[in-house]
Design an enzyme around this catalytic site. Structure first.
Site, PDB file in Angstrom:
ATOM      1  N   SER A  47       0.848  -1.195   0.000  1.00  0.00           N
ATOM      2  CA  SER A  47       0.000   0.000   0.000  1.00  0.00           C
ATOM      3  C   SER A  47       0.884   1.245   0.000  1.00  0.00           C
ATOM      4  CB  SER A  47      -0.916   0.022   1.218  1.00  0.00           C
ATOM      5  OG  SER A  47      -1.865  -1.006   1.126  1.00  0.00           O
ATOM      6  N   CYS A 127      -6.473  -1.930   6.625  1.00  0.00           N
ATOM      7  CA  CYS A 127      -5.287  -2.205   7.438  1.00  0.00           C
ATOM      8  C   CYS A 127      -5.673  -2.048   8.913  1.00  0.00           C
ATOM      9  CB  CYS A 127      -4.150  -1.243   7.099  1.00  0.00           C
ATOM     10  SG  CYS A 127      -2.754  -1.439   8.224  1.00  0.00           S
TER      11      CYS A 127
HETATM   12  C1  LIG Z   1       3.898  -8.396   6.340  1.00  0.00           C
HETATM   13  C2  LIG Z   1       2.558  -8.066   5.757  1.00  0.00           C
HETATM   14  C3  LIG Z   1       2.341  -6.805   5.208  1.00  0.00           C
HETATM   15  C4  LIG Z   1       1.095  -6.474   4.661  1.00  0.00           C
HETATM   16  N1  LIG Z   1       0.912  -5.246   4.105  1.00  0.00           N
HETATM   17  C5  LIG Z   1      -0.277  -4.938   3.519  1.00  0.00           C
HETATM   18  C6  LIG Z   1      -0.465  -3.691   2.862  1.00  0.00           C
HETATM   19  O1  LIG Z   1       0.433  -2.862   2.754  1.00  0.00           O
HETATM   20  N2  LIG Z   1      -1.698  -3.436   2.326  1.00  0.00           N
HETATM   21  C7  LIG Z   1      -2.738  -4.336   2.376  1.00  0.00           C
HETATM   22  O2  LIG Z   1      -3.823  -4.054   1.867  1.00  0.00           O
HETATM   23  N3  LIG Z   1      -2.564  -5.535   2.968  1.00  0.00           N
HETATM   24  C8  LIG Z   1      -1.374  -5.861   3.535  1.00  0.00           C
HETATM   25  N4  LIG Z   1      -1.196  -7.069   4.118  1.00  0.00           N
HETATM   26  C9  LIG Z   1      -2.334  -8.032   4.150  1.00  0.00           C
HETATM   27  C10 LIG Z   1      -2.264  -9.032   2.987  1.00  0.00           C
HETATM   28  O3  LIG Z   1      -2.325  -8.384   1.741  1.00  0.00           O
HETATM   29  C11 LIG Z   1      -3.404 -10.042   3.085  1.00  0.00           C
HETATM   30  O4  LIG Z   1      -4.636  -9.363   3.036  1.00  0.00           O
HETATM   31  C12 LIG Z   1      -3.362 -10.851   4.380  1.00  0.00           C
HETATM   32  O5  LIG Z   1      -2.028 -11.171   4.730  1.00  0.00           O
HETATM   33  C13 LIG Z   1      -4.178 -12.132   4.270  1.00  0.00           C
HETATM   34  O6  LIG Z   1      -3.671 -12.952   3.252  1.00  0.00           O
HETATM   35  P1  LIG Z   1      -2.664 -14.180   3.558  1.00  0.00           P
HETATM   36  O7  LIG Z   1      -3.276 -14.992   4.660  1.00  0.00           O
HETATM   37  O8  LIG Z   1      -2.565 -14.930   2.266  1.00  0.00           O
HETATM   38  O9  LIG Z   1      -1.376 -13.596   3.984  1.00  0.00           O
HETATM   39  C14 LIG Z   1       0.043  -7.432   4.676  1.00  0.00           C
HETATM   40  C15 LIG Z   1       0.269  -8.697   5.225  1.00  0.00           C
HETATM   41  C16 LIG Z   1       1.502  -9.026   5.758  1.00  0.00           C
HETATM   42  C17 LIG Z   1       1.706 -10.412   6.327  1.00  0.00           C
END
Ligand SMILES: Cc1cc2nc3c(=O)[nH]c(=O)nc-3n(C[C@H](O)[C@H](O)[C@H](O)COP(=O)(O)O)c2cc1C
Length: 302
Positions: A47, A127
């Site tokens: 983001s 977020c």
């Molecule tokens: C280290 C980290 C940083 C993240 N940064 C963002 C971000 O900048 N913007 C956003 O919309 N989601 C962010 N997320 C959320 C992920 O895009 C995603 O929605 C969330 O991790 C669930 O998916 P997953 O279980 O496959 O990881 C972040 C997740 C992690 C683990």
């Protein structure tokens, strides 16, 4: 003939139904190029904000038994920096994730990408660990409405809203987004969570509360996709705990037209996208589905 795994999220066409989720691997175009070659249908950026943000001091991320707990604090070099970088070298399908507090933040950023080729925007309304942005915006229907209206007016490419579970009913955020002309919904972001060091008694993350991701949140995310798809006529991208082709298929059956993969890319790094795409294709062959759209939302029939 093997099944066609290309898909559409409303006006966004993808060669493959698997995408990199926002924030997992930053904004490196080298990394994006490599993941695209490996099978990702699109890459969502970290983001980006109007100006560079430092984020929180360490520790910002903890590995859990399964998945992660993070409060990185949305550290990023700012939208103008990335727009310039992209204008010099753009070869892969990129969705730019934007974060801000007021409509003017978002329209300023959209202007930066005016002459850059991108697939679309994903507005981070979810977020869970940074004040005055993300979930705090997503929880305010009036703000969601004015932000989406302003971005839609300014943007030449499709606009998605990424929702999560905050203090108000997330389905109301989805309703407002749909009424404001959004092109698609990404569901969900991380879930508010925390961890404490039992020897010192201190919360482990410097921000104390962060967001949990990875396989433990998958059933929650599948439930949200199913609910959104049951209540609204809006294209959906499922996100949360996808680490295998079976997980991806579950999201498609729940009603999403594509999936984003985050933590599993961090955990496995290589091969995740091709492995999941192959699995989806074999599943479709076995079930006699010719196109992804034939299986989207099947679970709603029962
Ligand atoms: C280290 C980290 C940083 C993240 N940064 C963002 C971000 O900048 N913007 C956003 O919309 N989601 C962010 N997320 C959320 C992920 O895009 C995603 O929605 C969330 O991790 C669930 O998916 P997953 O279980 O496959 O990881 C972040 C997740 C992690 C683990």
């Amino acid at each position: 003939m093997s099944p066609d795994i290309s898909t559409h999220v409303g006006p966004i066409s993808l060669e493959r139904p698997t995408m990199l989720a926002s924030g997992i691997l930053g904004i490196s175009l080298d990394v994006f190029g490599r993941l695209y070659k490996e099978g990702a249908g699109a890459l969502v950026t970290k983001s980006l904000s109007k100006e560079p943000w430092d984020g929180y001091p360490n520790p910002t991320i903890i590995g859990l038994k399964h998945g992660y707990l993070n409060a990185v604090g949305l550290s990023n070099p700012g939208a103008p920096y990335f727009a310039k970088m992209l204008s010099q070298n753009q070869t892969v399908p990129i969705i730019v994730s934007l974060v801000g507090s007021v409509p003017e933040d978002f329209t300023f950023m959209v202007k930066q990408f005016e002459n850059v080729k991108i697939l679309g925007y994903e507005l981070n309304l979810s977020c869970p660990h940074v004040e005055k942005v993300g979930l705090e915006v997503g929880d305010d229907p009036e703000l969601v409405h004015t932000i989406i209206k302003s971005v839609k007016k300014e943007s030449k490419v499709p606009v998605l809203a990424k929702v999560g579970l905050g203090s108000s009913d997330y389905l109301e955020t989805v309703r407002t987004a749909c009424d404001s002309g959004i092109d698609g919904i990404t569901a969900i972001n991380t879930l508010r969570a925390m961890a404490i060091d039992i020897q010192t008694g201190r919360p482990i993350l410097s921000h104390k509360i962060g967001g949990m991701s990875g396989s433990p949140i998958k059933p929650v995310a599948v439930r949200c996709v199913y609910e959104i798809s049951s209540k609204f006529d809006i294209p959906i991208i499922g996100c949360g705990g996808v680490s295998s082709w079976e997980d991806a298929v579950e999201f498609l059956l729940a009603g999403s037209s594509a999936v984003q993969i985050g933590s599993a890319v961090g955990e496995k790094w290589t091969g995740v996208f091709s492995e999941i795409n192959d699995g989806i294709s074999k599943y479709m062959e076995k079930k006699n589905y010719k196109k992804i759209s034939e299986m989207v939302g099947i679970a709603k029939k029962f």
